[in-house]
Scaffold this motif. Sequence first.
Motif, PDB file in Angstrom:
ATOM      1  N   THR A  65       0.831  -1.198   0.000  1.00  0.00           N
ATOM      2  CA  THR A  65       0.000   0.000   0.000  1.00  0.00           C
ATOM      3  C   THR A  65       0.867   1.250   0.000  1.00  0.00           C
ATOM      4  O   THR A  65       0.483   2.269  -0.553  1.00  0.00           O
ATOM      5  CB  THR A  65      -0.909  -0.001   1.236  1.00  0.00           C
ATOM      6  N   LEU A 104      -3.607   6.016   5.597  1.00  0.00           N
ATOM      7  CA  LEU A 104      -3.958   4.676   6.061  1.00  0.00           C
ATOM      8  C   LEU A 104      -4.530   4.707   7.472  1.00  0.00           C
ATOM      9  O   LEU A 104      -5.460   3.973   7.794  1.00  0.00           O
ATOM     10  CB  LEU A 104      -2.722   3.771   6.051  1.00  0.00           C
ATOM     11  N   VAL A 116      -8.705   3.911   9.926  1.00  0.00           N
ATOM     12  CA  VAL A 116      -8.529   2.874  10.941  1.00  0.00           C
ATOM     13  C   VAL A 116      -8.839   3.446  12.325  1.00  0.00           C
ATOM     14  O   VAL A 116      -9.603   2.857  13.099  1.00  0.00           O
ATOM     15  CB  VAL A 116      -7.094   2.297  10.894  1.00  0.00           C
ATOM     16  N   GLU A 126      -3.301  -2.429  13.714  1.00  0.00           N
ATOM     17  CA  GLU A 126      -4.035  -2.536  12.453  1.00  0.00           C
ATOM     18  C   GLU A 126      -3.457  -1.604  11.382  1.00  0.00           C
ATOM     19  O   GLU A 126      -3.350  -1.977  10.213  1.00  0.00           O
ATOM     20  CB  GLU A 126      -5.519  -2.237  12.653  1.00  0.00           C
ATOM     21  N   THR A 127      -3.079  -0.395  11.769  1.00  0.00           N
ATOM     22  CA  THR A 127      -2.466   0.524  10.809  1.00  0.00           C
ATOM     23  C   THR A 127      -1.161  -0.050  10.273  1.00  0.00           C
ATOM     24  O   THR A 127      -0.889   0.020   9.073  1.00  0.00           O
ATOM     25  CB  THR A 127      -2.217   1.901  11.457  1.00  0.00           C
ATOM     26  N   ARG A 184      -1.941  -2.784   7.781  1.00  0.00           N
ATOM     27  CA  ARG A 184      -2.377  -2.193   6.509  1.00  0.00           C
ATOM     28  C   ARG A 184      -1.214  -1.530   5.774  1.00  0.00           C
ATOM     29  O   ARG A 184      -1.146  -1.566   4.554  1.00  0.00           O
ATOM     30  CB  ARG A 184      -3.505  -1.206   6.730  1.00  0.00           C
ATOM     31  N   TRP A 185      -0.308  -0.920   6.521  1.00  0.00           N
ATOM     32  CA  TRP A 185       0.861  -0.294   5.910  1.00  0.00           C
ATOM     33  C   TRP A 185       1.730  -1.337   5.212  1.00  0.00           C
ATOM     34  O   TRP A 185       2.334  -1.063   4.185  1.00  0.00           O
ATOM     35  CB  TRP A 185       1.643   0.449   6.993  1.00  0.00           C
ATOM     36  N   TYR A 214      -1.508  -5.535   3.854  1.00  0.00           N
ATOM     37  CA  TYR A 214      -2.577  -6.495   4.130  1.00  0.00           C
ATOM     38  C   TYR A 214      -3.816  -5.747   4.578  1.00  0.00           C
ATOM     39  O   TYR A 214      -3.856  -5.189   5.655  1.00  0.00           O
ATOM     40  CB  TYR A 214      -2.143  -7.491   5.205  1.00  0.00           C
ATOM     41  N   ASP A 215      -4.817  -5.752   3.752  1.00  0.00           N
ATOM     42  CA  ASP A 215      -6.063  -5.050   4.071  1.00  0.00           C
ATOM     43  C   ASP A 215      -7.115  -6.073   4.472  1.00  0.00           C
ATOM     44  O   ASP A 215      -7.996  -6.420   3.698  1.00  0.00           O
ATOM     45  CB  ASP A 215      -6.525  -4.229   2.867  1.00  0.00           C
ATOM     46  N   ARG A 216      -6.992  -6.567   5.681  1.00  0.00           N
ATOM     47  CA  ARG A 216      -7.890  -7.607   6.170  1.00  0.00           C
ATOM     48  C   ARG A 216      -8.789  -7.054   7.263  1.00  0.00           C
ATOM     49  O   ARG A 216      -8.311  -6.504   8.246  1.00  0.00           O
ATOM     50  CB  ARG A 216      -7.103  -8.794   6.738  1.00  0.00           C
ATOM     51  N   THR A 217     -10.098  -7.225   7.110  1.00  0.00           N
ATOM     52  CA  THR A 217     -11.028  -6.733   8.133  1.00  0.00           C
ATOM     53  C   THR A 217     -11.031  -7.624   9.366  1.00  0.00           C
ATOM     54  O   THR A 217     -11.363  -7.163  10.455  1.00  0.00           O
ATOM     55  CB  THR A 217     -12.462  -6.642   7.570  1.00  0.00           C
TER      56      THR A 217
END
Length: 138
Positions: A21, A31, A35, A96-97, A100-101, A104-107
């Motif tokens: 990302t 990002l 979040v 979580e940030t 995502r950084w 991996y964009d997993r909910t």
Amino acid sequence: MTNNPYSSPTTDATTDHAASTVESGASVVELAKPVFLAWERLRIAYILLLGAFTAMLAMPGVISNGPQLLTFRGLIMIAEGAIVANVLYFAGPIVETYVRWLGYDRTWVRWFLFAGGTLLTALFALVSLASGLIPNQN
């Protein structure tokens, strides 16, 4: 420039991490903002769950020595625990940030961190209030 697998991710377009990302142009602030906003909405549920759990522990008749928590010392202990719990709550959006950084964009990460963190905090509350719950402690 050498391709070091142990170096920090960069915004340099010459690296091999196409799914990252960071390389797609998103900054950490871009990002982090959604979040942290999502976690702030979850904070209401977190406070309600832990508040109800703590109130249940302090209720007379639920636990044999529960009324001892309603003393001034007990209320100070509960207030200190609430402050610590809210400070530690920041671990969720930070982790979580970071995930995502890394790209991996997993909910499920948010829900796993929230559920695990809430259960761990409830356990910490139970342990920290145990001195008021166990009879004949001096």
